[in-house]
Scaffold this active site. Sequence first.
Site, PDB file in Angstrom:
ATOM      1  N   ARG A  35     -62.612  78.591  40.950  1.00 14.09           N
ATOM      2  CA  ARG A  35     -62.668  78.238  42.374  1.00 14.09           C
ATOM      3  C   ARG A  35     -63.598  79.146  43.169  1.00 14.09           C
ATOM      4  O   ARG A  35     -64.211  78.714  44.149  1.00 14.09           O
ATOM      5  CB  ARG A  35     -61.263  78.265  42.974  1.00 14.09           C
ATOM      6  CG  ARG A  35     -60.461  77.079  42.498  1.00 14.09           C
ATOM      7  CD  ARG A  35     -59.055  77.121  43.010  1.00 14.09           C
ATOM      8  NE  ARG A  35     -58.382  75.869  42.707  1.00 14.09           N
ATOM      9  CZ  ARG A  35     -57.078  75.696  42.772  1.00 14.09           C
ATOM     10  NH1 ARG A  35     -56.293  76.705  43.119  1.00 14.09           N
ATOM     11  NH2 ARG A  35     -56.552  74.536  42.486  1.00 14.09           N
ATOM     12  N   LYS A 197     -45.427  58.527  35.294  1.00 11.07           N
ATOM     13  CA  LYS A 197     -44.638  57.604  36.109  1.00 11.07           C
ATOM     14  C   LYS A 197     -45.447  56.602  36.923  1.00 11.07           C
ATOM     15  O   LYS A 197     -46.469  56.940  37.500  1.00 11.07           O
ATOM     16  CB  LYS A 197     -43.786  58.414  37.084  1.00 11.07           C
ATOM     17  CG  LYS A 197     -42.697  59.192  36.395  1.00 11.07           C
ATOM     18  CD  LYS A 197     -41.804  59.836  37.423  1.00 11.07           C
ATOM     19  CE  LYS A 197     -40.637  60.542  36.758  1.00 11.07           C
ATOM     20  NZ  LYS A 197     -40.071  61.543  37.662  1.00 11.07           N
ATOM     21  N   GLY A 353     -54.575  66.835  38.116  1.00  9.39           N
ATOM     22  CA  GLY A 353     -54.279  68.036  37.347  1.00  9.39           C
ATOM     23  C   GLY A 353     -54.316  67.879  35.834  1.00  9.39           C
ATOM     24  O   GLY A 353     -55.065  68.577  35.147  1.00  9.39           O
TER      25      GLY A 353
HETATM   26  P1  AMP Z   1     -48.591  62.791  35.703  1.00  8.95           P
HETATM   27  O1  AMP Z   1     -48.252  64.150  36.231  1.00  8.95           O
HETATM   28  O2  AMP Z   1     -47.800  61.689  36.267  1.00  8.95           O
HETATM   29  O3  AMP Z   1     -50.097  62.532  35.697  1.00  8.95           O
HETATM   30  O4  AMP Z   1     -48.144  62.814  34.171  1.00  8.95           O
HETATM   31  C1  AMP Z   1     -48.694  63.685  33.231  1.00  8.95           C
HETATM   32  C2  AMP Z   1     -47.702  63.838  32.141  1.00  8.95           C
HETATM   33  O5  AMP Z   1     -47.399  62.590  31.560  1.00  8.95           O
HETATM   34  C3  AMP Z   1     -48.184  64.714  31.011  1.00  8.95           C
HETATM   35  O6  AMP Z   1     -47.466  65.905  31.024  1.00  8.95           O
HETATM   36  C4  AMP Z   1     -47.885  63.888  29.761  1.00  8.95           C
HETATM   37  O7  AMP Z   1     -47.253  64.636  28.753  1.00  8.95           O
HETATM   38  C5  AMP Z   1     -46.936  62.827  30.279  1.00  8.95           C
HETATM   39  N1  AMP Z   1     -46.963  61.611  29.458  1.00  8.95           N
HETATM   40  C6  AMP Z   1     -48.035  60.903  29.066  1.00  8.95           C
HETATM   41  N2  AMP Z   1     -47.688  59.893  28.271  1.00  8.95           N
HETATM   42  C7  AMP Z   1     -46.345  59.941  28.125  1.00  8.95           C
HETATM   43  C8  AMP Z   1     -45.387  59.166  27.390  1.00  8.95           C
HETATM   44  N3  AMP Z   1     -45.773  58.123  26.673  1.00  8.95           N
HETATM   45  N4  AMP Z   1     -44.103  59.527  27.468  1.00  8.95           N
HETATM   46  C9  AMP Z   1     -43.736  60.581  28.214  1.00  8.95           C
HETATM   47  N5  AMP Z   1     -44.581  61.355  28.931  1.00  8.95           N
HETATM   48  C10 AMP Z   1     -45.865  61.040  28.886  1.00  8.95           C
END
Ligand code: AMP
Length: 395
Positions: A35, A197, A353
């Site tokens: 940064r 999610k 992130g």
């Molecule tokens: P987000 O913060 O919503 O972008 O989610 C990122 C997280 O989603 C990462 O830590 C991944 O490990 C998790 N993730 C990705 N694919 C899956 C899956 N099929 N089942 C559970 N977690 C997941």
Amino acid sequence: MKTINDFNFKDKKAIIRVDFNVPLDENFKVTDATRIEAAKPTIDAILAQGGSVILMSHLGRPKGVEEKYSLKHIVAEASKILGVDVQFVAESTGDVAKNAAANLKAGGVILLENLRFHAEEEAGDVAFAKELASLGDIYVNDAFGTAHRAHASTTIIAQFFPTEKCFGKLLAKEIESLNKVLKNSEKPVTAVLGGSKVSSKITVIENILDKVDHMIIGGGMTFTFVKALGGKIGESICEDDKMELALEILRLAKEKGVQIHIPVDVVAADDFSNTANTKIVDVNEIPDGWQGLDAGPKSLAIFEKVIMESKTILWNGPLGVFEMESFAKGTIALGNFIAAATEKGAFSLVGGGDSVAAVKQFGLEDKVSYVSTGGGAMLEMLEGKVLPGIAAILD
Ligand code: AMP
């Protein structure tokens, strides 16, 4: 859109909001200076014109004055990176700050103490912003990571510079890159949305349906869609209360002519663990006791084709649980497809992130067109929101 190129900084004091919120180890050494490096082009350009610089930033989330969050810890690193002797000012307002700013000579750089030592910063206090404003002649915002916050130093301060305000090089580049995806994009445009999610990405999905030709939906979100469509998802992550919404997205996409691509096969595991037993199964046929943790080979072949035909690509969120080696293949493959498409001339923007972490971890940083520095700020722009820090400069 005014940038630093629209001003002559000779004998002017630029007060710059930077994002020096860098990670420190237990000895207060900077462990990742990205940064600070990112702010260097703006600072260099102003100094080269014969201007001087007042830097202001936050560091961490202090509750009042907390020594461990003092910006004095980063002065040595900042001096080294910027190649100038950065003077630390132990107060961001009051006589200490005023005197330091008044004594600032052309070519000089001062760094004010952590703005969040004052509750007024996050409260967007007008009097506090006015005091900060009184220190400089021209206000420059170069902190994308906080552009979605209406804090004193990111937004409120701008009103005290009716015309003498602009974007720094970093923030200008962020805006330009996002506009290349959202506004002046070359078609076909593909968005890849992964992560865990549906609920955290829903507003993004809805907003960008109007801007893309293809949308690849992967990661944990997959299973809410698959279950809503009647598939068997075993123990895969799913938001039952978002199934209606998933169907609505599919309906809207059809109406708008957007092609949605959801994995057709997955790497299923009998445990949420790197050492679990795994097998490749059809996404609709995940057995009880098993969960989908990565995209399978057939899905990747489909995604590759879509990405290689795209001229603009946006990527936010991993395709699987990439933190575990056993389930990182899909995310790595996707990163490589995007790198290959970029080499062929596509514009690719990676943000959020986890996808930024993945791109760095797999050494693809220099193979995509742009890696965004602001997670929350980027998501809000993708949601179609006008960020207060950006609006304040455009006023
Ligand atoms: P987000 O913060 O919503 O972008 O989610 C990122 C997280 O989603 C990462 O830590 C991944 O490990 C998790 N993730 C990705 N694919 C899956 C899956 N099929 N089942 C559970 N977690 C997941």
